[in-house]
Motif scaffolding. Structure first.
Motif, PDB file in Angstrom:
ATOM      1  N   MET A  13       0.743  -1.298  -0.020  1.00  0.00           N
ATOM      2  CA  MET A  13      -0.151  -0.154  -0.003  1.00  0.00           C
ATOM      3  C   MET A  13       0.945   1.239   0.027  1.00  0.00           C
ATOM      4  SD  MET A  13      -3.070  -0.830   2.764  1.00  0.00           S
ATOM      5  CE  MET A  13      -4.140   0.677   2.141  1.00  0.00           C
ATOM      6  N   CYS A  14       0.204   2.368  -0.552  1.00  0.00           N
ATOM      7  CA  CYS A  14       1.012   3.539  -0.442  1.00  0.00           C
ATOM      8  C   CYS A  14       0.830   4.152   0.746  1.00  0.00           C
ATOM      9  CB  CYS A  14       0.364   4.527  -1.615  1.00  0.00           C
ATOM     10  SG  CYS A  14       1.033   6.118  -1.892  1.00  0.00           S
ATOM     11  N   SER A  15       1.994   4.708   1.336  1.00  0.00           N
ATOM     12  CA  SER A  15       2.210   5.353   2.507  1.00  0.00           C
ATOM     13  C   SER A  15       1.115   6.342   2.496  1.00  0.00           C
ATOM     14  CB  SER A  15       3.618   5.943   2.807  1.00  0.00           C
ATOM     15  OG  SER A  15       3.937   6.979   2.038  1.00  0.00           O
ATOM     16  N   ALA A  16       0.812   7.030   1.719  1.00  0.00           N
ATOM     17  CA  ALA A  16      -0.332   8.238   1.669  1.00  0.00           C
ATOM     18  C   ALA A  16      -1.725   7.542   1.939  1.00  0.00           C
ATOM     19  CB  ALA A  16      -0.267   9.051   0.560  1.00  0.00           C
ATOM     20  N   ASP A  17      -1.762   6.387   1.320  1.00  0.00           N
ATOM     21  CA  ASP A  17      -3.004   5.737   1.568  1.00  0.00           C
ATOM     22  C   ASP A  17      -3.106   5.228   3.092  1.00  0.00           C
ATOM     23  OD1 ASP A  17      -3.943   5.853  -1.081  1.00  0.00           O
ATOM     24  OD2 ASP A  17      -3.058   3.817  -1.555  1.00  0.00           O
ATOM     25  N   LEU A  18      -1.981   4.547   3.641  1.00  0.00           N
ATOM     26  CA  LEU A  18      -1.984   4.331   4.935  1.00  0.00           C
ATOM     27  C   LEU A  18      -2.451   5.481   5.949  1.00  0.00           C
ATOM     28  CD1 LEU A  18       0.796   1.719   4.835  1.00  0.00           C
ATOM     29  CD2 LEU A  18      -1.505   1.182   5.299  1.00  0.00           C
ATOM     30  N   THR A  20      -3.890   8.119   5.197  1.00  0.00           N
ATOM     31  CA  THR A  20      -5.324   8.527   4.887  1.00  0.00           C
ATOM     32  C   THR A  20      -6.094   7.630   6.154  1.00  0.00           C
ATOM     33  OG1 THR A  20      -4.887   9.285   2.955  1.00  0.00           O
ATOM     34  CG2 THR A  20      -7.067   9.072   3.181  1.00  0.00           C
ATOM     35  N   GLY A  21      -6.090   6.423   5.849  1.00  0.00           N
ATOM     36  CA  GLY A  21      -6.664   5.581   6.784  1.00  0.00           C
ATOM     37  C   GLY A  21      -6.518   5.768   8.363  1.00  0.00           C
ATOM     38  N   TYR A  22      -5.472   6.119   8.579  1.00  0.00           N
ATOM     39  CA  TYR A  22      -4.964   6.282  10.139  1.00  0.00           C
ATOM     40  C   TYR A  22      -5.696   7.826  10.470  1.00  0.00           C
ATOM     41  CZ  TYR A  22      -1.341   2.849  10.106  1.00  0.00           C
ATOM     42  OH  TYR A  22      -0.356   1.883  10.207  1.00  0.00           O
ATOM     43  N   VAL A  23      -5.698   8.742   9.637  1.00  0.00           N
ATOM     44  CA  VAL A  23      -6.248  10.024   9.776  1.00  0.00           C
ATOM     45  C   VAL A  23      -7.579  10.075   9.759  1.00  0.00           C
ATOM     46  CG1 VAL A  23      -6.354  12.424   9.077  1.00  0.00           C
ATOM     47  CG2 VAL A  23      -4.098  11.208   9.196  1.00  0.00           C
ATOM     48  N   ASN A  57      -5.209  17.930   4.603  1.00  0.00           N
ATOM     49  CA  ASN A  57      -4.811  17.351   3.100  1.00  0.00           C
ATOM     50  C   ASN A  57      -4.612  15.969   2.789  1.00  0.00           C
ATOM     51  OD1 ASN A  57      -5.082  20.071   2.075  1.00  0.00           O
ATOM     52  ND2 ASN A  57      -2.963  20.323   2.510  1.00  0.00           N
ATOM     53  N   ILE A  58      -4.324  15.076   3.843  1.00  0.00           N
ATOM     54  CA  ILE A  58      -4.134  13.812   4.020  1.00  0.00           C
ATOM     55  C   ILE A  58      -5.706  13.334   3.978  1.00  0.00           C
ATOM     56  CG2 ILE A  58      -3.614  11.778   5.342  1.00  0.00           C
ATOM     57  CD1 ILE A  58      -1.019  13.571   6.090  1.00  0.00           C
ATOM     58  N   ARG A  59      -6.629  13.740   4.825  1.00  0.00           N
ATOM     59  CA  ARG A  59      -7.992  13.461   5.211  1.00  0.00           C
ATOM     60  C   ARG A  59      -8.647  13.521   3.882  1.00  0.00           C
ATOM     61  NH1 ARG A  59     -12.953  15.537   6.352  1.00  0.00           N
ATOM     62  NH2 ARG A  59     -12.332  17.503   6.146  1.00  0.00           N
ATOM     63  N   ILE A  60      -8.632  14.298   3.185  1.00  0.00           N
ATOM     64  CA  ILE A  60      -9.428  14.575   1.915  1.00  0.00           C
ATOM     65  C   ILE A  60      -8.681  14.076   0.806  1.00  0.00           C
ATOM     66  CG2 ILE A  60     -10.670  16.707   2.949  1.00  0.00           C
ATOM     67  CD1 ILE A  60      -8.668  18.315   0.876  1.00  0.00           C
ATOM     68  N   GLY A  61      -7.416  13.486   0.893  1.00  0.00           N
ATOM     69  CA  GLY A  61      -7.172  12.839  -0.374  1.00  0.00           C
ATOM     70  C   GLY A  61      -6.237  13.663  -1.180  1.00  0.00           C
ATOM     71  N   ARG A  73       4.848   9.757  12.675  1.00  0.00           N
ATOM     72  CA  ARG A  73       4.375  10.599  13.616  1.00  0.00           C
ATOM     73  C   ARG A  73       2.791  10.139  13.459  1.00  0.00           C
ATOM     74  NH1 ARG A  73       6.265  16.280  12.346  1.00  0.00           N
ATOM     75  NH2 ARG A  73       4.548  16.917  13.765  1.00  0.00           N
ATOM     76  N   ILE A  74       2.337  10.319  12.413  1.00  0.00           N
ATOM     77  CA  ILE A  74       0.621   9.872  12.274  1.00  0.00           C
ATOM     78  C   ILE A  74       0.527   8.467  13.011  1.00  0.00           C
ATOM     79  CG2 ILE A  74      -1.235   9.549  10.504  1.00  0.00           C
ATOM     80  CD1 ILE A  74      -0.024  11.914   8.954  1.00  0.00           C
ATOM     81  N   ARG A  75       1.351   7.492  12.441  1.00  0.00           N
ATOM     82  CA  ARG A  75       1.113   6.118  13.053  1.00  0.00           C
ATOM     83  C   ARG A  75       1.318   6.001  14.385  1.00  0.00           C
ATOM     84  NH1 ARG A  75       3.954   1.354  13.674  1.00  0.00           N
ATOM     85  NH2 ARG A  75       2.900  -0.316  13.050  1.00  0.00           N
TER      86      ARG A  75
END
Length: 132
Positions: A13-18, A20-23, A57-61, A73-75
């Protein structure tokens, strides 16, 4: 372009996708009702030292990539939120046991919650080691 992270043997999976899921899951747990997403983002940002606009920005994709340090840090924030939820569950189980619901089912739940707390703590320690 995505920085790929191996999640399992068969799935990348793309780190941005991961991220986004966490956020999104953190916001879901943090919101206090309809229309509270931005306030939840501010609370999460303040609690964990994460920039509001990055989270937004991560939340909205909008974010197609996530810098590795921010991702870590998000993880770590997500794992901390999981730990908080497990502690809350343990507290509620203790309350029910104290009310006289001391049958075996609450003992089993308490044991399972303790095992879950240990697993989340181990994952959190692993995330902290990667940040260093």
């Amino acid at each position: 372009m995505c920085k790929e992270t191996k999640q399992s043997e068969h799935e990348l999976m793309c780190s941005a996708d991961l991220a986004t899921g966490y956020v999104r899951r953190m916001i879901e747990k943090e919101t206090r009702g309809w229309g509270d997403q931005n306030n939840a983002l501010h609370r999460l940002g303040n609690r964990y030292g994460l920039p509001f606009w990055s989270l937004h920005n991560i939340r909205i994709g909008r974010a197609k990539t996530v810098e590795a340090g921010l991702f870590d840090r998000i993880r770590a924030a997500y794992l901390d939120l999981c730990e908080r939820q497990v502690r809350q569950l343990q507290h509620e189980i203790e309350i029910e046991k104290a009310k006289g619901g001391g049958d075996a089912s609450f003992e089993d739940l308490a044991r399972e919650a303790e095992e879950l707390a240990a697993r989340v703590a181990q994952a959190s320690k692993g995330a902290q080691r990667r940040e260093i």
